[in-house]
Design a protein around this motif. Sequence first.
Motif, short mmCIF file in Angstrom:
data_model
loop_
_atom_site.label_atom_id
_atom_site.label_comp_id
_atom_site.label_asym_id
_atom_site.label_seq_id
_atom_site.Cartn_x
_atom_site.Cartn_y
_atom_site.Cartn_z
N PRO A 153 -8.66 -2.48 2.73
CA PRO A 153 -7.92 -3.04 3.87
C PRO A 153 -6.89 -4.06 3.39
O PRO A 153 -7.09 -4.75 2.40
CB PRO A 153 -9.01 -3.71 4.71
CG PRO A 153 -10.14 -3.96 3.75
CD PRO A 153 -10.05 -2.91 2.68
N CYS A 154 -5.78 -4.11 4.11
CA CYS A 154 -4.76 -5.13 3.81
C CYS A 154 -5.31 -6.51 4.17
O CYS A 154 -6.20 -6.63 5.01
CB CYS A 154 -3.50 -4.85 4.62
SG CYS A 154 -2.63 -3.35 4.13
N GLY A 155 -4.76 -7.53 3.55
CA GLY A 155 -5.19 -8.90 3.82
C GLY A 155 -4.71 -9.39 5.18
O GLY A 155 -3.95 -8.72 5.88
N PRO A 156 -5.14 -10.59 5.58
CA PRO A 156 -4.73 -11.16 6.88
C PRO A 156 -3.21 -11.22 6.99
O PRO A 156 -2.52 -11.61 6.06
CB PRO A 156 -5.34 -12.57 6.86
CG PRO A 156 -6.43 -12.50 5.84
CD PRO A 156 -6.00 -11.48 4.83
N GLY A 157 -2.69 -10.81 8.15
CA GLY A 157 -1.26 -10.86 8.40
C GLY A 157 -0.46 -9.81 7.64
O GLY A 157 0.76 -9.89 7.58
N GLN A 158 -1.11 -8.81 7.08
CA GLN A 158 -0.42 -7.77 6.32
C GLN A 158 -0.82 -6.40 6.86
O GLN A 158 -1.88 -6.22 7.45
CB GLN A 158 -0.80 -7.83 4.85
CG GLN A 158 -0.42 -9.11 4.16
CD GLN A 158 -0.80 -9.08 2.69
OE1 GLN A 158 -1.63 -8.28 2.27
NE2 GLN A 158 -0.20 -9.97 1.92
N THR A 159 0.04 -5.40 6.61
CA THR A 159 -0.24 -4.04 7.04
C THR A 159 0.45 -3.06 6.09
O THR A 159 1.16 -3.46 5.16
CB THR A 159 0.20 -3.79 8.50
OG1 THR A 159 -0.35 -2.54 8.93
CG2 THR A 159 1.71 -3.79 8.65
N SER A 160 0.24 -1.78 6.35
CA SER A 160 0.93 -0.70 5.65
C SER A 160 1.21 0.39 6.67
O SER A 160 0.59 0.42 7.73
CB SER A 160 0.08 -0.15 4.50
OG SER A 160 -1.09 0.46 5.01
N ASP A 161 2.15 1.27 6.37
CA ASP A 161 2.46 2.36 7.30
C ASP A 161 1.36 3.41 7.28
O ASP A 161 0.71 3.63 6.26
CB ASP A 161 3.80 3.02 6.91
CG ASP A 161 4.98 2.11 7.17
OD1 ASP A 161 4.89 1.25 8.08
OD2 ASP A 161 6.00 2.26 6.47
N ALA A 162 1.21 4.09 8.40
CA ALA A 162 0.20 5.16 8.50
C ALA A 162 0.58 6.33 7.62
O ALA A 162 1.74 6.73 7.58
CB ALA A 162 0.07 5.62 9.95
N ASP A 163 -0.40 6.89 6.92
CA ASP A 163 -0.22 8.09 6.10
C ASP A 163 0.99 8.01 5.17
O ASP A 163 1.69 8.98 4.95
CB ASP A 163 -0.09 9.33 7.00
CG ASP A 163 -1.30 9.49 7.90
OD1 ASP A 163 -2.42 9.18 7.43
OD2 ASP A 163 -1.14 9.91 9.04
N SER A 164 1.23 6.82 4.63
CA SER A 164 2.40 6.63 3.76
C SER A 164 2.03 6.60 2.29
O SER A 164 2.88 6.35 1.45
CB SER A 164 3.10 5.31 4.12
OG SER A 164 2.24 4.22 3.80
N ARG A 165 0.77 6.85 1.99
CA ARG A 165 0.30 6.73 0.61
C ARG A 165 0.59 5.32 0.07
O ARG A 165 1.12 5.15 -1.02
CB ARG A 165 0.92 7.79 -0.28
CG ARG A 165 0.48 9.18 0.12
CD ARG A 165 0.98 10.23 -0.82
NE ARG A 165 0.49 11.53 -0.39
CZ ARG A 165 0.17 12.49 -1.20
NH1 ARG A 165 0.32 12.35 -2.49
NH2 ARG A 165 -0.27 13.62 -0.74
#
Length: 196
Positions: A153-165
């Motif tokens: 999982p990404c850290g607090p306040g961070q994200t990644s795009d769906a299905d973006s590898r």
Amino acid sequence: GTRSASGLAPCEACPRGFFTSTERATECLACPAGQDTQGNGSSVCVTKCPAGSAGVDSGLGVGIPPCSACSPGSYAPSAATACLECAAGYFTAEGAAPECAMCGPGTYSAVPGQSACAECTPGTAQSLSGQRQCEDCARGTFSDTDRAEECEPCGPGQTSDADSRATGCIPCAAGTALDAQTARCVECPAGTFARA
């Protein structure tokens, strides 16, 4: 290869798995364990092909020598007449295998007949054995190593795009905050703010 109850005509062929090598036989003898005949009416028994090798088809579904070892990526159970390809998600690294092994977590094989499993690449993961592919990391997760079994999982306040590898995470921009349910950065409601 034949017998008669009286030792005289009429004679009957010994059934498969039984033999006689004498004339005027009154009974057929069973082949020893691990051996079979090439058909009815045999005067000799031959050794069945061992697991991991295949032999000439006797016409009875029994592999008869000469036996050949199966190549990597294939296998044969005992007495096989042909080597079989390992299914996708399975492999044999060496020849003469009696069965295929499953690709372990963090690896896969997409097509049949493989001698090795491929590793999941960064941005993908596979937690199960015997799989045909790795899964892309979902939104809000990432993997930055080969052979990942799980996306992190990404850290607090961070994200990644769906299905973006995703191989890493990006922080939410100033004026946005992470929605924990959707793993998306969303604008702050009127009258509120978020620091980057």
